[in-house]
Scaffold this motif. Structure first.
Motif, PDB file in Angstrom:
ATOM      1  N   ALA A 126       0.817  -1.220   0.000  1.00  0.00           N
ATOM      2  CA  ALA A 126       0.000   0.000   0.000  1.00  0.00           C
ATOM      3  C   ALA A 126       0.850   1.269   0.000  1.00  0.00           C
ATOM      4  O   ALA A 126       0.512   2.244  -0.679  1.00  0.00           O
ATOM      5  N   GLU A 127       1.946   1.275   0.743  1.00  0.00           N
ATOM      6  CA  GLU A 127       2.788   2.468   0.795  1.00  0.00           C
ATOM      7  C   GLU A 127       3.793   2.518  -0.357  1.00  0.00           C
ATOM      8  O   GLU A 127       4.321   3.589  -0.679  1.00  0.00           O
ATOM      9  N   LEU A 128       4.031   1.374  -0.971  1.00  0.00           N
ATOM     10  CA  LEU A 128       5.007   1.338  -2.061  1.00  0.00           C
ATOM     11  C   LEU A 128       4.468   2.011  -3.320  1.00  0.00           C
ATOM     12  O   LEU A 128       5.209   2.715  -4.017  1.00  0.00           O
ATOM     13  N   PHE A 129       3.191   1.814  -3.614  1.00  0.00           N
ATOM     14  CA  PHE A 129       2.633   2.348  -4.859  1.00  0.00           C
ATOM     15  C   PHE A 129       2.787   3.860  -4.967  1.00  0.00           C
ATOM     16  O   PHE A 129       3.330   4.354  -5.961  1.00  0.00           O
ATOM     17  N   PRO A 130       2.323   4.641  -3.991  1.00  0.00           N
ATOM     18  CA  PRO A 130       2.509   6.095  -4.126  1.00  0.00           C
ATOM     19  C   PRO A 130       3.980   6.506  -4.134  1.00  0.00           C
ATOM     20  O   PRO A 130       4.350   7.468  -4.815  1.00  0.00           O
ATOM     21  N   ALA A 166       6.471   4.848  -5.454  1.00  0.00           N
ATOM     22  CA  ALA A 166       6.995   4.599  -6.792  1.00  0.00           C
ATOM     23  C   ALA A 166       6.426   5.586  -7.811  1.00  0.00           C
ATOM     24  O   ALA A 166       7.149   6.076  -8.682  1.00  0.00           O
ATOM     25  N   ILE A 167       5.156   5.893  -7.693  1.00  0.00           N
ATOM     26  CA  ILE A 167       4.523   6.797  -8.652  1.00  0.00           C
ATOM     27  C   ILE A 167       5.130   8.191  -8.578  1.00  0.00           C
ATOM     28  O   ILE A 167       5.245   8.890  -9.584  1.00  0.00           O
ATOM     29  N   GLU A 168       5.560   8.603  -7.400  1.00  0.00           N
ATOM     30  CA  GLU A 168       6.210   9.903  -7.258  1.00  0.00           C
ATOM     31  C   GLU A 168       7.616   9.920  -7.862  1.00  0.00           C
ATOM     32  O   GLU A 168       8.207  10.986  -8.032  1.00  0.00           O
ATOM     33  N   ARG A 169       8.144   8.745  -8.185  1.00  0.00           N
ATOM     34  CA  ARG A 169       9.522   8.651  -8.681  1.00  0.00           C
ATOM     35  C   ARG A 169       9.591   7.995 -10.066  1.00  0.00           C
ATOM     36  O   ARG A 169      10.586   7.343 -10.401  1.00  0.00           O
ATOM     37  N   LEU A 170       8.588   8.164 -10.859  1.00  0.00           N
ATOM     38  CA  LEU A 170       8.569   7.542 -12.176  1.00  0.00           C
ATOM     39  C   LEU A 170       9.648   8.094 -13.101  1.00  0.00           C
ATOM     40  O   LEU A 170      10.002   7.459 -14.094  1.00  0.00           O
ATOM     41  N   ASP A 171      10.173   9.278 -12.778  1.00  0.00           N
ATOM     42  CA  ASP A 171      11.242   9.837 -13.600  1.00  0.00           C
ATOM     43  C   ASP A 171      12.596   9.204 -13.273  1.00  0.00           C
ATOM     44  O   ASP A 171      13.594   9.481 -13.936  1.00  0.00           O
ATOM     45  N   HIS A 172      12.624   8.324 -12.263  1.00  0.00           N
ATOM     46  CA  HIS A 172      13.850   7.634 -11.890  1.00  0.00           C
ATOM     47  C   HIS A 172      13.893   6.250 -12.560  1.00  0.00           C
ATOM     48  O   HIS A 172      12.850   5.639 -12.793  1.00  0.00           O
ATOM     49  N   PRO A 173      15.061   5.714 -12.832  1.00  0.00           N
ATOM     50  CA  PRO A 173      15.182   4.366 -13.415  1.00  0.00           C
ATOM     51  C   PRO A 173      15.004   3.292 -12.343  1.00  0.00           C
ATOM     52  O   PRO A 173      15.960   2.582 -11.974  1.00  0.00           O
ATOM     53  N   GLY A 212      -2.023  -8.649  -9.892  1.00  0.00           N
ATOM     54  CA  GLY A 212      -2.180  -9.588 -10.994  1.00  0.00           C
ATOM     55  C   GLY A 212      -1.099  -9.465 -12.050  1.00  0.00           C
ATOM     56  O   GLY A 212      -1.203 -10.072 -13.120  1.00  0.00           O
ATOM     57  N   THR A 213      -0.061  -8.698 -11.764  1.00  0.00           N
ATOM     58  CA  THR A 213       1.009  -8.515 -12.748  1.00  0.00           C
ATOM     59  C   THR A 213       2.351  -8.466 -12.026  1.00  0.00           C
ATOM     60  O   THR A 213       2.425  -8.615 -10.808  1.00  0.00           O
ATOM     61  N   THR A 214       3.429  -8.252 -12.770  1.00  0.00           N
ATOM     62  CA  THR A 214       4.770  -8.219 -12.202  1.00  0.00           C
ATOM     63  C   THR A 214       5.160  -6.784 -11.841  1.00  0.00           C
ATOM     64  O   THR A 214       4.568  -5.824 -12.345  1.00  0.00           O
ATOM     65  N   PRO A 215       6.182  -6.621 -10.993  1.00  0.00           N
ATOM     66  CA  PRO A 215       6.625  -5.263 -10.648  1.00  0.00           C
ATOM     67  C   PRO A 215       7.038  -4.444 -11.866  1.00  0.00           C
ATOM     68  O   PRO A 215       6.666  -3.269 -11.975  1.00  0.00           O
ATOM     69  N   LEU A 216       7.781  -5.035 -12.794  1.00  0.00           N
ATOM     70  CA  LEU A 216       8.240  -4.282 -13.962  1.00  0.00           C
ATOM     71  C   LEU A 216       7.072  -3.908 -14.872  1.00  0.00           C
ATOM     72  O   LEU A 216       7.044  -2.810 -15.430  1.00  0.00           O
ATOM     73  N   GLN A 217       6.120  -4.828 -15.035  1.00  0.00           N
ATOM     74  CA  GLN A 217       4.968  -4.499 -15.869  1.00  0.00           C
ATOM     75  C   GLN A 217       4.129  -3.409 -15.217  1.00  0.00           C
ATOM     76  O   GLN A 217       3.609  -2.511 -15.883  1.00  0.00           O
ATOM     77  N   TRP A 218       3.992  -3.474 -13.896  1.00  0.00           N
ATOM     78  CA  TRP A 218       3.248  -2.424 -13.177  1.00  0.00           C
ATOM     79  C   TRP A 218       3.932  -1.072 -13.356  1.00  0.00           C
ATOM     80  O   TRP A 218       3.267  -0.070 -13.620  1.00  0.00           O
ATOM     81  N   LEU A 219       5.260  -1.052 -13.227  1.00  0.00           N
ATOM     82  CA  LEU A 219       5.991   0.196 -13.429  1.00  0.00           C
ATOM     83  C   LEU A 219       5.789   0.725 -14.848  1.00  0.00           C
ATOM     84  O   LEU A 219       5.578   1.925 -15.057  1.00  0.00           O
ATOM     85  N   LEU A 220       5.841  -0.171 -15.812  1.00  0.00           N
ATOM     86  CA  LEU A 220       5.674   0.262 -17.196  1.00  0.00           C
ATOM     87  C   LEU A 220       4.297   0.876 -17.419  1.00  0.00           C
ATOM     88  O   LEU A 220       4.184   1.940 -18.053  1.00  0.00           O
ATOM     89  N   THR A 221       3.256   0.241 -16.898  1.00  0.00           N
ATOM     90  CA  THR A 221       1.914   0.790 -17.109  1.00  0.00           C
ATOM     91  C   THR A 221       1.729   2.108 -16.378  1.00  0.00           C
ATOM     92  O   THR A 221       1.017   2.995 -16.858  1.00  0.00           O
ATOM     93  N   GLN A 222       2.390   2.276 -15.234  1.00  0.00           N
ATOM     94  CA  GLN A 222       2.326   3.562 -14.554  1.00  0.00           C
ATOM     95  C   GLN A 222       3.030   4.640 -15.382  1.00  0.00           C
ATOM     96  O   GLN A 222       2.579   5.789 -15.463  1.00  0.00           O
TER      97      GLN A 222
END
Length: 330
Positions: A210-214, A216-223, A249-259
């Motif tokens: 729950a705390e990881l999603f926001p 990560a979303i705040e840091r989408l400009d980071h690799p 229902g998906t993988t971490p990398l796929q979730w990052l990509l869709t975000q």
């Protein structure tokens, strides 16, 4: 956009009817103007679930709508009423976009609108739909299917996903997200195909990520890497993968990509930033990389997406023009 007609008749379920009315029927002209005008069309006073509903107009008026919503049909063992089937077919022939929620797909199938098309419905009734209508390509594993002028969804919550998808097609990401926030539902769930909405975000908050999603979303400009995410929640990479699969229902990398794709969509709609700048802002690195992933995920290049969904006013994401039959990816 324009008029949304919700078909009502005896034997329909009230949940999907309510979903459609909540999404399209609330006055959100302060968010997007013009907003939808919603009418209910039926043969007279009908019973929907445990409720009695008095439609605004007769079924023959479905053909005057821009979009027709067919809520779930309760008794899939019985053929839907012939007058409803005829009215839905006539509406589509008149140019309306027709969307079935859950087992409303049986009505569209009876009208012949799903012949030769891919469609879905509630998984528990998918086999019945396929057996009764063998010309329909039934896919029980997706949340919804968009064929342009004909759309179908799976059950219950997927009906909300499809309705928000329609708002996104008509008004863009920013408006659809505003509607989702008002309803306190996730703005994006994957339909299971390359289409304009593709961001699995769980609705529940009592899960280990729950705390990881926001964060990560705040840091989408980071690799960001899987190891970065795992370190943030003090998990092993393998455990993180299991948690992601369970929650999204998906993988971490796929979730990052869709975000990242979601962020790119919003920036394309609401800013004049170049594709290079958007690639950097979303962590894609280069415009070439962004174009490759965007085209594969969304179904069109970033420049085409921007022309279709470019805001007429900053922050609203209103499209310049849209007619559903004109080849929506799906």
């Amino acid at each position: 956009m324009g008029t949304v007609a919700v078909a009502v008749t005896d034997g329909m379920l009230h949940f999907e009817l309510s979903v459609a009315y909540e999404v399209f029927g609330s006055d959100l002209s302060h968010v997007a103007d013009p907003w939808y005008r919603v009418v209910t069309c039926g043969p007279g006073v009908v019973r929907v679930g445990r409720f009695r509903v008095e439609p605004d107009r007769g079924l023959d008026q479905l053909s005057r709508a821009d979009t027709v919503i067919v809520p779930a049909w309760a008794d899939v063992d019985e053929d839907p009423p012939a007058d409803l089937v005829d009215a839905v077919r006539a509406a589509h022939e008149a140019g309306a976009r027709v969307a079935a929620l859950c087992t409303g797909a049986f009505v569209l199938a009876a009208a012949g609108l799903l012949d030769g098309r891919r469609a879905t419905t509630h998984w528990a009734h998918a086999q019945v739909l396929a057996m009764r209508y063998p010309r329909v390509e039934v896919d029980p594993d997706v949340l919804y299917v968009d064929n342009g002028s004909v759309l179908t969804s799976a059950g219950k919550a997927a009906a909300m996903d499809l309705c928000l998808h329609l708002v996104r097609l008509d008004h863009g990401s920013a408006v659809a997200n505003t509607v989702a926030r008002r309803l306190v539902v996730p703005p994006h769930r994957p339909g299971g195909q390359a289409q304009f909405v593709s961001s699995p975000v769980p609705a529940q908050e009592n899960h280990p990520l729950a705390e990881l999603f926001p964060w990560a979303i705040e840091r989408l400009d980071h690799p960001l890497t899987v190891e970065d995410l795992a370190r943030q929640v003090t998990m092993s990479s393998r455990n993180l993968g299991r948690q992601f699969r369970s929650v999204t229902g998906t993988t971490p990398l796929q979730w990052l990509l869709t975000q990242r794709i979601r962020r790119a969509q919003e920036l394309l709609e609401t800013t004049d930033d170049s594709v290079d700048a958007i690639a950097e802002a979303t962590g894609m690195g280069t415009a070439t990389t962004l174009r490759r992933h965007f085209n594969r995920t969304v179904g069109v290049p970033p420049d085409t997406y921007r022309r279709t969904f470019r805001s007429s006013r900053p922050g609203l994401g209103l499209p310049t023009a849209r007619r559903p039959a004109a080849g929506v990816p799906g």
